[in-house]
Scaffold this motif. Sequence first.
Motif, mmCIF file in Angstrom:
data_model
loop_
_atom_site.group_PDB
_atom_site.id
_atom_site.type_symbol
_atom_site.label_atom_id
_atom_site.label_comp_id
_atom_site.label_asym_id
_atom_site.label_seq_id
_atom_site.Cartn_x
_atom_site.Cartn_y
_atom_site.Cartn_z
ATOM 1 N N ASN A 2 21.610 130.602 71.574
ATOM 2 C CA ASN A 2 22.756 131.467 71.880
ATOM 3 C C ASN A 2 23.200 131.196 73.321
ATOM 4 O O ASN A 2 22.394 131.309 74.247
ATOM 5 N N ILE A 3 24.454 130.814 73.472
ATOM 6 C CA ILE A 3 24.968 130.477 74.807
ATOM 7 C C ILE A 3 26.228 131.284 75.082
ATOM 8 O O ILE A 3 27.129 131.362 74.234
ATOM 9 N N GLY A 4 26.285 131.889 76.259
ATOM 10 C CA GLY A 4 27.472 132.625 76.695
ATOM 11 C C GLY A 4 28.229 131.778 77.700
ATOM 12 O O GLY A 4 27.640 131.300 78.673
ATOM 13 N N ILE A 5 29.496 131.560 77.427
ATOM 14 C CA ILE A 5 30.312 130.735 78.330
ATOM 15 C C ILE A 5 31.339 131.638 78.991
ATOM 16 O O ILE A 5 32.207 132.203 78.304
ATOM 17 N N LEU A 6 31.231 131.789 80.299
ATOM 18 C CA LEU A 6 32.165 132.638 81.021
ATOM 19 C C LEU A 6 33.331 131.768 81.473
ATOM 20 O O LEU A 6 33.171 130.911 82.349
ATOM 21 N N GLY A 7 34.486 131.949 80.835
ATOM 22 C CA GLY A 7 35.645 131.170 81.223
ATOM 23 C C GLY A 7 36.376 130.595 80.027
ATOM 24 O O GLY A 7 35.777 129.971 79.148
ATOM 25 N N THR A 8 37.703 130.798 80.029
ATOM 26 C CA THR A 8 38.544 130.377 78.908
ATOM 27 C C THR A 8 39.424 129.185 79.269
ATOM 28 O O THR A 8 40.334 128.836 78.520
ATOM 29 N N GLY A 9 39.181 128.585 80.443
ATOM 30 C CA GLY A 9 39.974 127.421 80.859
ATOM 31 C C GLY A 9 39.501 126.169 80.148
ATOM 32 O O GLY A 9 38.755 126.226 79.159
ATOM 33 N N MET A 10 39.920 124.994 80.658
ATOM 34 C CA MET A 10 39.583 123.760 79.928
ATOM 35 C C MET A 10 38.090 123.473 79.958
ATOM 36 O O MET A 10 37.559 122.891 79.018
ATOM 37 N N LYS A 62 33.249 132.610 69.205
ATOM 38 C CA LYS A 62 33.761 133.987 69.322
ATOM 39 C C LYS A 62 34.283 134.218 70.734
ATOM 40 O O LYS A 62 33.721 133.700 71.701
ATOM 41 N N LEU A 63 35.331 135.025 70.841
ATOM 42 C CA LEU A 63 35.856 135.407 72.155
ATOM 43 C C LEU A 63 35.512 136.875 72.388
ATOM 44 O O LEU A 63 35.710 137.713 71.504
ATOM 45 N N ALA A 64 34.988 137.182 73.577
ATOM 46 C CA ALA A 64 34.566 138.560 73.894
ATOM 47 C C ALA A 64 34.756 138.777 75.394
ATOM 48 O O ALA A 64 35.308 137.917 76.090
ATOM 49 N N THR A 65 34.316 139.925 75.869
ATOM 50 C CA THR A 65 34.422 140.171 77.315
ATOM 51 C C THR A 65 33.351 139.362 78.049
ATOM 52 O O THR A 65 32.386 138.886 77.449
ATOM 53 N N PHE A 66 33.528 139.226 79.371
ATOM 54 C CA PHE A 66 32.517 138.532 80.172
ATOM 55 C C PHE A 66 31.140 139.171 79.929
ATOM 56 O O PHE A 66 30.138 138.464 79.784
ATOM 57 N N ALA A 67 31.092 140.511 79.902
ATOM 58 C CA ALA A 67 29.801 141.202 79.736
ATOM 59 C C ALA A 67 29.178 140.896 78.370
ATOM 60 O O ALA A 67 27.975 140.632 78.271
ATOM 61 N N GLU A 68 30.005 140.903 77.331
ATOM 62 C CA GLU A 68 29.478 140.625 75.976
ATOM 63 C C GLU A 68 28.999 139.172 75.858
ATOM 64 O O GLU A 68 27.977 138.899 75.230
ATOM 65 N N SER A 85 34.842 133.561 90.894
ATOM 66 C CA SER A 85 33.582 133.530 90.139
ATOM 67 C C SER A 85 32.704 134.749 90.435
ATOM 68 O O SER A 85 32.090 135.313 89.514
ATOM 69 N N LEU A 86 32.652 135.169 91.697
ATOM 70 C CA LEU A 86 31.772 136.309 92.017
ATOM 71 C C LEU A 86 32.275 137.562 91.305
ATOM 72 O O LEU A 86 31.485 138.356 90.777
ATOM 73 N N GLU A 87 33.608 137.687 91.268
ATOM 74 C CA GLU A 87 34.223 138.832 90.582
ATOM 75 C C GLU A 87 33.919 138.767 89.072
ATOM 76 O O GLU A 87 33.544 139.773 88.457
ATOM 77 N N ALA A 88 34.077 137.573 88.503
ATOM 78 C CA ALA A 88 33.825 137.409 87.058
ATOM 79 C C ALA A 88 32.354 137.708 86.738
ATOM 80 O O ALA A 88 32.046 138.351 85.729
ATOM 81 N N LEU A 89 31.458 137.254 87.615
ATOM 82 C CA LEU A 89 30.023 137.472 87.359
ATOM 83 C C LEU A 89 29.650 138.942 87.531
ATOM 84 O O LEU A 89 28.757 139.447 86.848
ATOM 85 N N LYS A 90 30.358 139.628 88.423
ATOM 86 C CA LYS A 90 30.137 141.081 88.550
ATOM 87 C C LYS A 90 30.525 141.763 87.235
ATOM 88 O O LYS A 90 29.838 142.654 86.749
ATOM 89 N N LEU A 91 31.646 141.304 86.657
ATOM 90 C CA LEU A 91 32.076 141.869 85.368
ATOM 91 C C LEU A 91 31.071 141.520 84.262
ATOM 92 O O LEU A 91 30.838 142.315 83.355
ATOM 93 N N ALA A 92 30.478 140.325 84.360
ATOM 94 C CA ALA A 92 29.460 139.929 83.364
ATOM 95 C C ALA A 92 28.278 140.887 83.442
ATOM 96 O O ALA A 92 27.696 141.252 82.408
ATOM 97 N N GLY A 93 27.942 141.302 84.664
ATOM 98 C CA GLY A 93 26.934 142.353 84.829
ATOM 99 C C GLY A 93 25.532 141.818 85.071
ATOM 100 O O GLY A 93 25.027 141.010 84.289
ATOM 101 N N GLU A 94 24.907 142.325 86.122
ATOM 102 C CA GLU A 94 23.562 141.886 86.499
ATOM 103 C C GLU A 94 22.580 142.038 85.342
ATOM 104 O O GLU A 94 21.769 141.156 85.069
ATOM 105 N N ILE A 95 22.693 143.146 84.637
ATOM 106 C CA ILE A 95 21.734 143.430 83.562
ATOM 107 C C ILE A 95 21.827 142.387 82.432
ATOM 108 O O ILE A 95 20.833 142.054 81.787
ATOM 109 N N ASN A 96 23.039 141.875 82.210
ATOM 110 C CA ASN A 96 23.245 140.883 81.136
ATOM 111 C C ASN A 96 22.850 139.469 81.552
ATOM 112 O O ASN A 96 22.752 138.580 80.705
#
Length: 234
Positions: A2-10, A62-68, A85-96
């Motif tokens: 299971n891999i989470g990819i943060l980012g919808t760009g190329m 699947k497309l979901a929120t940064f946190a999901e 990136s720091l902002e996006a990773l904050k949205l991803a959440g330390e716990i996740n």
Amino acid sequence: VNIGILGTGMVGQTLAGKLTELGHNIVVGTRNVAVTLASVTPTGYGALPPYHVWQKDHPKVKLATFAEAAAHGEIVMNCTSGMNSLEALKLAGEINLDGKILIDASNPLDFSQGIPPMLSVSNTDSLAEQIQRMFPRVRVVKTLNTVNAFVMVNPSVIPGDHNLFLSGNDDEAKLDVITMLTSFGWKANNIIDLGDITTARGTEQYLALWVRLYGKLQNPMLNIHIAVGDPPKM
Ligand SMILES: NC(=O)c1ccc[n+]([C@@H]2O[C@H](COP(=O)([O-])OP(=O)(O)OC[C@H]3O[C@@H](n4cnc5c(N)ncnc54)[C@H](OP(=O)(O)O)[C@@H]3O)[C@@H](O)[C@H]2O)c1
């Protein structure tokens, strides 16, 4: 895996496509799913179609929120614009992200003064170190940031030997990342582990050369080959 990819760009799309092809289970993260699906702007200045069109060709992703997306990943990849990136990773959440490998493919490019871009952090620090400091328990591995997205997942588009670099504090995490990179087609011999996360200063600052090479050659399918001679005799 299971891999989470943060980012919808190329980068996010290209890595998601390749990893799905390799049999992994991918969730891509974005700030707002509805907004991303409604966008009609092509990705990567036209290199790829708008996200919703790309998604039709990649129904398993699947497309979901940064946190999901971060929560889904056993491994998480940061493919967000470096200035954010720091902002996006904050949205991803330390716990996740806690305790996970975070592959950081981002570059701190600042386009506010035009092209070529400046680096928003350099010399005594790097974006990778900022991320590692923000999340001390996350196993940050900087890699892939020195090549175009299409080269990342298909190194043979450039003939001959050429190199990729790794930086990170956790040796086991780096070995896991090398396994992923070799599955993309990178030869283990061509992957250079530069050392701890501070070595990411070198690969991020290399972007100053990369963007000028791109400007000169007008072709992003480029990379460097480190040629090494015998050490000098003292
Ligand atoms: N393009 C390449 O070939 C290449 C090669 C090597 C390295 N890189 C690096 O890889 C990263 C991704 O590049 P890219 O070209 O794929 O896409 P990009 O346009 O640089 O980044 C797109 C992503 O950044 C997110 N983002 C933008 N502003 C944000 C904000 N204010 N807060 C949170 N997230 C924000 C977007 O979120 P939404 O999904 O919500 O819009 C989107 O997911 C960059 O750091 C780039 O320097 C790119």
